[in-house]
Each structure stands twice: as C-alpha cells, then as structure tokens.
Motif scaffolding. Structure first.
Motif, PDB file in Angstrom:
ATOM      1  N   GLY A 171      26.911  16.786   3.705  1.00 14.51           N
ATOM      2  CA  GLY A 171      28.239  15.922   4.011  1.00 14.51           C
ATOM      3  C   GLY A 171      27.797  14.939   4.923  1.00 14.51           C
ATOM      4  N   VAL A 172      28.520  13.607   4.702  1.00 12.52           N
ATOM      5  CA  VAL A 172      28.545  12.689   5.534  1.00 12.52           C
ATOM      6  C   VAL A 172      29.953  12.053   6.113  1.00 12.52           C
ATOM      7  CG1 VAL A 172      27.893  10.199   6.225  1.00 12.52           C
ATOM      8  CG2 VAL A 172      26.301  11.964   5.040  1.00 12.52           C
ATOM      9  N   ILE A 173      30.554  12.194   7.260  1.00 15.41           N
ATOM     10  CA  ILE A 173      31.490  11.675   7.909  1.00 15.41           C
ATOM     11  C   ILE A 173      31.392  10.308   8.187  1.00 15.41           C
ATOM     12  CG2 ILE A 173      33.365  12.039   9.401  1.00 15.41           C
ATOM     13  CD1 ILE A 173      33.061  14.946   9.358  1.00 15.41           C
ATOM     14  N   GLY A 174      32.154   9.139   7.610  1.00 14.27           N
ATOM     15  CA  GLY A 174      32.141   7.811   8.057  1.00 14.27           C
ATOM     16  C   GLY A 174      31.880   7.130   6.823  1.00 14.27           C
ATOM     17  N   THR A 175      32.136   5.664   7.176  1.00 11.72           N
ATOM     18  CA  THR A 175      32.067   4.717   5.895  1.00 11.72           C
ATOM     19  C   THR A 175      31.508   3.502   6.487  1.00 11.72           C
ATOM     20  OG1 THR A 175      34.388   4.257   6.088  1.00 11.72           O
ATOM     21  CG2 THR A 175      33.680   5.781   4.432  1.00 11.72           C
ATOM     22  N   GLY A 176      30.790   3.272   7.564  1.00 12.45           N
ATOM     23  CA  GLY A 176      30.337   2.026   7.951  1.00 12.45           C
ATOM     24  C   GLY A 176      28.951   1.755   7.513  1.00 12.45           C
ATOM     25  N   SER A 177      28.260   0.777   8.116  1.00 11.91           N
ATOM     26  CA  SER A 177      27.044   0.614   7.517  1.00 11.91           C
ATOM     27  C   SER A 177      25.857   1.787   7.595  1.00 11.91           C
ATOM     28  CB  SER A 177      26.201  -0.339   8.719  1.00 11.91           C
ATOM     29  OG  SER A 177      26.738  -1.609   8.447  1.00 11.91           O
ATOM     30  N   THR A 178      26.146   2.633   8.820  1.00  5.01           N
ATOM     31  CA  THR A 178      25.134   3.985   8.950  1.00  5.01           C
ATOM     32  C   THR A 178      25.494   4.959   7.791  1.00  5.01           C
ATOM     33  OG1 THR A 178      25.020   3.770  11.235  1.00  5.01           O
ATOM     34  CG2 THR A 178      24.557   6.018  10.294  1.00  5.01           C
ATOM     35  N   ALA A 179      26.871   5.190   7.313  1.00  2.00           N
ATOM     36  CA  ALA A 179      27.156   6.007   6.329  1.00  2.00           C
ATOM     37  C   ALA A 179      26.823   5.527   4.931  1.00  2.00           C
ATOM     38  CB  ALA A 179      28.611   6.188   6.278  1.00  2.00           C
ATOM     39  N   ALA A 180      26.850   3.907   4.794  1.00  2.00           N
ATOM     40  CA  ALA A 180      26.287   3.530   3.407  1.00  2.00           C
ATOM     41  C   ALA A 180      24.828   3.659   3.313  1.00  2.00           C
ATOM     42  CB  ALA A 180      26.763   2.264   3.476  1.00  2.00           C
ATOM     43  N   GLN A 181      24.056   3.345   4.504  1.00  2.25           N
ATOM     44  CA  GLN A 181      22.657   3.717   4.300  1.00  2.25           C
ATOM     45  C   GLN A 181      22.312   5.071   4.162  1.00  2.25           C
ATOM     46  OE1 GLN A 181      21.202   2.040   7.976  1.00  2.25           O
ATOM     47  NE2 GLN A 181      21.322  -0.246   7.096  1.00  2.25           N
ATOM     48  N   LEU A 182      23.114   5.772   4.807  1.00  2.27           N
ATOM     49  CA  LEU A 182      22.590   7.466   4.570  1.00  2.27           C
ATOM     50  C   LEU A 182      22.877   7.937   2.970  1.00  2.27           C
ATOM     51  CD1 LEU A 182      24.123   9.000   7.794  1.00  2.27           C
ATOM     52  CD2 LEU A 182      21.843   9.016   6.932  1.00  2.27           C
ATOM     53  N   THR A 183      24.062   7.440   2.751  1.00  7.08           N
ATOM     54  CA  THR A 183      24.362   7.483   1.213  1.00  7.08           C
ATOM     55  C   THR A 183      23.456   7.312   0.244  1.00  7.08           C
ATOM     56  OG1 THR A 183      26.761   7.557   1.502  1.00  7.08           O
ATOM     57  CG2 THR A 183      26.076   7.321  -0.557  1.00  7.08           C
ATOM     58  N   SER A 184      23.015   5.951   0.444  1.00  7.04           N
ATOM     59  CA  SER A 184      21.886   5.553  -0.467  1.00  7.04           C
ATOM     60  C   SER A 184      20.619   6.440  -0.398  1.00  7.04           C
ATOM     61  CB  SER A 184      21.557   3.944  -0.182  1.00  7.04           C
ATOM     62  OG  SER A 184      22.494   3.075  -0.144  1.00  7.04           O
ATOM     63  N   ALA A 185      20.326   6.946   0.912  1.00  9.67           N
ATOM     64  CA  ALA A 185      19.053   7.553   1.173  1.00  9.67           C
ATOM     65  C   ALA A 185      19.064   9.007   0.852  1.00  9.67           C
ATOM     66  CB  ALA A 185      18.538   7.491   2.607  1.00  9.67           C
ATOM     67  N   LEU A 186      20.244   9.761   0.707  1.00 13.75           N
ATOM     68  CA  LEU A 186      20.417  11.107   0.648  1.00 13.75           C
ATOM     69  C   LEU A 186      20.720  11.443  -0.678  1.00 13.75           C
ATOM     70  CD1 LEU A 186      21.925  12.121   4.207  1.00 13.75           C
ATOM     71  CD2 LEU A 186      19.565  12.049   3.719  1.00 13.75           C
ATOM     72  N   VAL A 187      21.596  10.834  -1.348  1.00 17.15           N
ATOM     73  CA  VAL A 187      22.029  11.094  -2.511  1.00 17.15           C
ATOM     74  C   VAL A 187      20.747  11.476  -3.463  1.00 17.15           C
ATOM     75  CG1 VAL A 187      23.025  10.346  -4.810  1.00 17.15           C
ATOM     76  CG2 VAL A 187      24.260  10.013  -2.657  1.00 17.15           C
ATOM     77  N   PRO A 188      19.882  10.859  -3.824  1.00 13.61           N
ATOM     78  CA  PRO A 188      18.838  11.273  -4.384  1.00 13.61           C
ATOM     79  C   PRO A 188      17.975  12.507  -3.992  1.00 13.61           C
ATOM     80  CG  PRO A 188      18.423   8.912  -3.843  1.00 13.61           C
ATOM     81  CD  PRO A 188      19.480   9.561  -3.042  1.00 13.61           C
ATOM     82  N   ARG A 189      18.213  12.919  -2.817  1.00 15.82           N
ATOM     83  CA  ARG A 189      17.483  14.075  -2.277  1.00 15.82           C
ATOM     84  C   ARG A 189      18.451  15.532  -2.262  1.00 15.82           C
ATOM     85  NH1 ARG A 189      14.762  12.535   3.372  1.00 15.82           N
ATOM     86  NH2 ARG A 189      14.050  14.937   3.061  1.00 15.82           N
ATOM     87  N   ALA A 190      19.822  15.097  -2.179  1.00 16.26           N
ATOM     88  CA  ALA A 190      20.939  16.306  -2.158  1.00 16.26           C
ATOM     89  C   ALA A 190      21.208  16.968  -3.466  1.00 16.26           C
ATOM     90  CB  ALA A 190      22.197  15.681  -1.602  1.00 16.26           C
TER      91      ALA A 190
END
Length: 504
Positions: A171-190
């Motif tokens: 789970g990631v809390i937030g929607t700024g640039s960091t959260a967007a980058q994390l989403t792109s990086a972690l969805v394929p792994r989770a």
C-alpha cells in the motif's frame, strides 16, 4: 584579491557542491558541512524504487560539467546521484567536506559566524552559505494505530531495502510525483497494490526517450551539439511551463491543461477516470510527469482507494467505508516539510535575532538569498526561489554568482558585513505577493507551494525577471558595515547603478 576570508557551506548536495566549486575558483577557503555520509543531497536521501527526475537530465546539470552519458531524457535517481558524486571528485572538493557532522548552531558576532556541530566541533567563518535544500525533512502525518501494524512501514525517504517487495501486498499513501513513480515501479512486482488517494493529481505525459550509444558519442565528441540540446530542452520548458504558472489566463497553461485532459481520457474505466479527475486546474499543484502511471494503476492487481483512512490496524488500513485493506508493506509517500530550509539548525543573527522568530509566520528572504539582520549569511534555493518542473541546478548557478559578488566586496575590504535591508525585503515581498494573484497556484487547490497565509511560497514573477535580478546586486538594497567602522550604511559603501556597476 584583498584579504583572506573563510566560508562555511552547509550541505553537500547539488547546491553545496556548486558553492564549493565556485569558491575554489576564487581561491576562497571553504569548509563544507554535511550531515550525511556522502554527497548528493536529495538524491542521496531518496532511494525508493522508480525514483527519477522529472526535469530533462541534460538541463539538470552544471553548465560547466555537462554529462553526455545520460541514458534517457529523464534520468534515474541513482544516475543523478552518481553524476554529483563524480563532479565532486573531479573538481577536487571531497577533501573540503566534513561528513556526518550536522551544523546545529550558527551565531553572528563581530563580522563573523561562530559555528557549532553535533559532534561539538566549533569553528569561525566570515561568511555562511546555506545549501540545505528542501526535500529531505519528511512530512509524516499521524495515523492512529500506525505502531500496531505488523508489516513493514516507512516513509519513502527512509526506504528499507531489506524489505521484500515481490509478491507482497503493498500500500502507498499519497498521489504526488513520488507516489506516481512508486506505482509504476511496484505494480509489476506486487501481488496486490493499493494506492490511497486523498486528492487526485493532474498527470502530464512525457515520453522518456532513450539515448543511443551513437547519441552519447556525438555529445562527447562535439560539446556544441550537447549545448544545443540543452538550449532546446530549456527553451521548451521555460516557454511552455514557466510562463504558464505565472498567468492563469495564458495560452501556455491552456495547452498544458489540454495535454493533461487528453492523458486522463486514456483511463478506460469511467469510474476510475472520474476518481482520478482533479477538481482544480492543472499545475495548481506540482504537475506529475509520467507516461506510465495511468497504465500501472489500471492493471488487474492495482486498486485506487479514495475512501479516507480511518486508522491503521495490525493487518492493514481501515478506511472510512469500513473496509480493511490487508497489507504486508505500507509506504508513506506523503512528501516533505518544505519550509525548513536550514532549520533545525539554530541561526542567531545580529543583536541576538533568532531566525526561527523571524520566520515564525513563514520563511522569507530578499531575492530568496539574504535575510535582514543576518549579515554575510546567504541561501541557495532559499525561500521563494523559482520552483516547479525546471532545473534547480540552473537556479542555483544564477544565485551563487550573485552571492559571490557580495562576497567579493568583503574580500576587497569595501565592507565587513552585508545583508539585505528590511525595506528592500518588504518591497520585494509586496511585489511578489501582488504578482501571486495572477498565478495558477491561487486558483483553488491546497498544495505545498502555499504558505500559512495561502500565498505561493515561490517565485511569482517571470523567469526572465529572475535572471535579470540575479545578474548583479543593487547595493542600495543592502545594509553594510564598512571596514574599521562601527556604523552601518544603508545602500552600500558606494552608490551603484541598476546593473551593480560602481558609479564614479
């Protein structure tokens, strides 16, 4: 050139490295104090998966140390950190840095600064340059029950690389640039990925083109070709973005809004698209630049959660709709306290004035670099500097060249102390706040750009004006103490014209 002086530089990130290089060029003795164990600043502190810069890499370099080796238009964080480490080594400033020794107090006395570090080290300097950055003091909201969570929980800036991510419920809390980058990086792994959104963000697409080995060879062999690329990237950004944010009626902002809206329309599910639609104008908050976020959040194992977080439980997050979102890993991508600057270092200026008291209602500085009653104390990327989706490296270069012109006056013996006058700062703030009323940042959103009074804590004028203002100091805007004199002079030792040249 005149008398010898010593300068303390606080911070060994992008701006601190720059300051040390420029001081060495002038044969000025300096010591750099760094709280961490290596250089890099923001790019050392932040090491989360997917970390990248949203500014074109070739522009995000020092003008005197271009890098022909970037792999793509927007570089990964590890490569940016490596670039700054390489520049620090190549320009010989590593021996000037005291690592792992945070400055805890600065006190002005008799035309100089007494410095104290956490280790008890003391020293004295004629000038202090604060190059402490803004993206390193994490903003960690309180969530009831966070201490009971049985999985791994951490802020993005404190990334725990020992935590297993593959096949986990993240789970990631937030929607700024960091959260967007994390989403792109972690969805394929989770196994399952959930993004907890409080406020939707506008996302502007930008293809992150790759550079071939042939491209890199051409840049290496012909620096003029690389400089032409930098000019092109710079021009496109400043004309398209810098003009847009300072005028909410501008055609440039309308074009950005259209790009963001068209990107949003790529969301296939109408309900998801509606929940990802912001209620404010594009660029009111810092734009998220991504070609991959929308695709990632639409994957079968990804979920956007918009119900407010009620509390944290051992198994995961409980939202206001009563649902328990079971998690193994919880990441707080909740941003930073961007009003800290040199603080928590205690800075005591002339006559015992405390910087914390002066900045009680929000940090301010004349032209973002000088604070009245704090002589010989300067800030790089300080309060109300230009911020946004363009190169802070270039911003810092303009500022250090301006600051060093004031430092040169000390070396020449024209004065021993120099700081902006209260009148100059107040006039600057009045104009800045008036100009803010035309910017996109006041059109109806809550963002980290706004101070306690709701005024953008940013440069609200054109970028052209920033470049003009930082060409040379107007000495009439500075209070100086002349050498061998106990009296202060308003407006400098000698009158100067608008360009800062001495008038005979």
């Amino acid at each position: 050139m005149g008398r010898s002086i010593r300068v303390a530089v606080i911070g060994a990130g992008m701006a601190g490295i720059l300051a040390a290089i420029k001081l060495r060029e002038r044969d000025i003795e300096c010591v750099v104090f760094e709280k961490g164990d290596s250089v890099g600043g923001t790019w050392r502190e932040n090491q989360y998966p997917g970390l990248a810069c949203d500014v074109a890499a070739h522009w995000y370099t020092y003008s005197f140390a271009r890098n022909p080796e970037w792999d793509s238009l927007m570089a990964e964080g590890k490569d940016i950190r490596a670039y700054f480490e390489r520049v620090a080594r190549d320009f010989g400033i590593m021996p000037l840095i005291r690592f792992n020794d945070e400055v805890v107090q600065l006190r002005f006395d008799e035309a100089g600064w007494d410095l104290l570090t956490a280790s008890g080290h003391t020293d004295r300097f004629d000038v202090v340059i604060a190059a402490t950055g803004v993206l390193h003091h994490p903003n960690i909201p309180h969530f009831d029950g966070i201490e009971t969570f049985s999985g791994a929980a951490f802020h993005s800036v404190h990334w725990d690389h020992d935590v297993e991510l593959d096949g986990k419920r993240i789970g990631v809390i937030g929607t700024g640039s960091t959260a967007a980058q994390l989403t792109s990086a972690l969805v394929p792994r989770a196994d399952q990925f959930q993004l907890f959104q409080r406020t939707a963000q506008w996302v502007m697409p930008r293809e992150n083109i790759s550079y071939t080995e042939e491209d890199k060879a051409r840049f290496r062999e012909n620096p003029a070709v690389l400089e032409e690329l930098v000019r092109e990237l710079r021009s496109k950004t400043l004309e398209g973005f810098a003009n847009a944010v300072i005028d909410y009626d501008s055609p440039e902002l309308a074009a950005i809004e259209q790009l963001c809206q068209e990107n949003l329309e790529t969301i296939r599910d109408p309900d998801l698209r509606q929940r990802l639609t912001p209620s404010y104008r594009a660029a009111c908050k810092r734009l998220v630049i991504s070609n991959t976020f929308y695709d990632a959040i639409q994957q079968p194992n990804a979920e956007l959660v918009t119900s407010p977080i009620e509390r944290v439980e051992p198994e995961g997050l409980r939202t206001a709709d009563g649902q328990l979102h079971e998690l193994d890993v919880l990441v707080l991508a909740t941003g930073f306290k961007v009003d800290r600057f040199i603080r928590p270092t205690r800075v005591i200026g002339r006559n015992g004035v405390d910087l914390d008291a002066v900045w009680a209602d929000g940090p301010k500085a004349y032209l973002s670099m000088s604070v009245p009653d704090f002589p010989n104390f300067f800030l790089l990327n300080g309060p109300n500097s230009p911020v946004g989706n363009f190169s802070l490296v270039e911003v810092a270069q303009h500022q250090i060249e301006y600051i060093l012109q004031l430092v040169d006056g000390i070396r020449r013996g024209e004065y021993t102390e120099v700081s902006a006058t209260e009148e100059a700062m107040q006039q600057f703030e009045t104009e800045r706040c008036e100009a803010a009323q035309k910017t996109v940042w006041v059109t109806g959103c809550d963002s980290w750009y706004l101070d306690k009074q709701g005024v953008p804590a940013s440069w609200t004028f054109s970028y052209d004006r920033f470049e003009q203002e930082t060409k040379a100091p107007r000495m009439q805007d500075y209070q100086v103490h002349a050498a061998h004199s106990s009296t202060a002079s308003q407006g400098g030792v000698r009158e100067q014209d608008q360009a800062g040249r001495r008038v005979k």
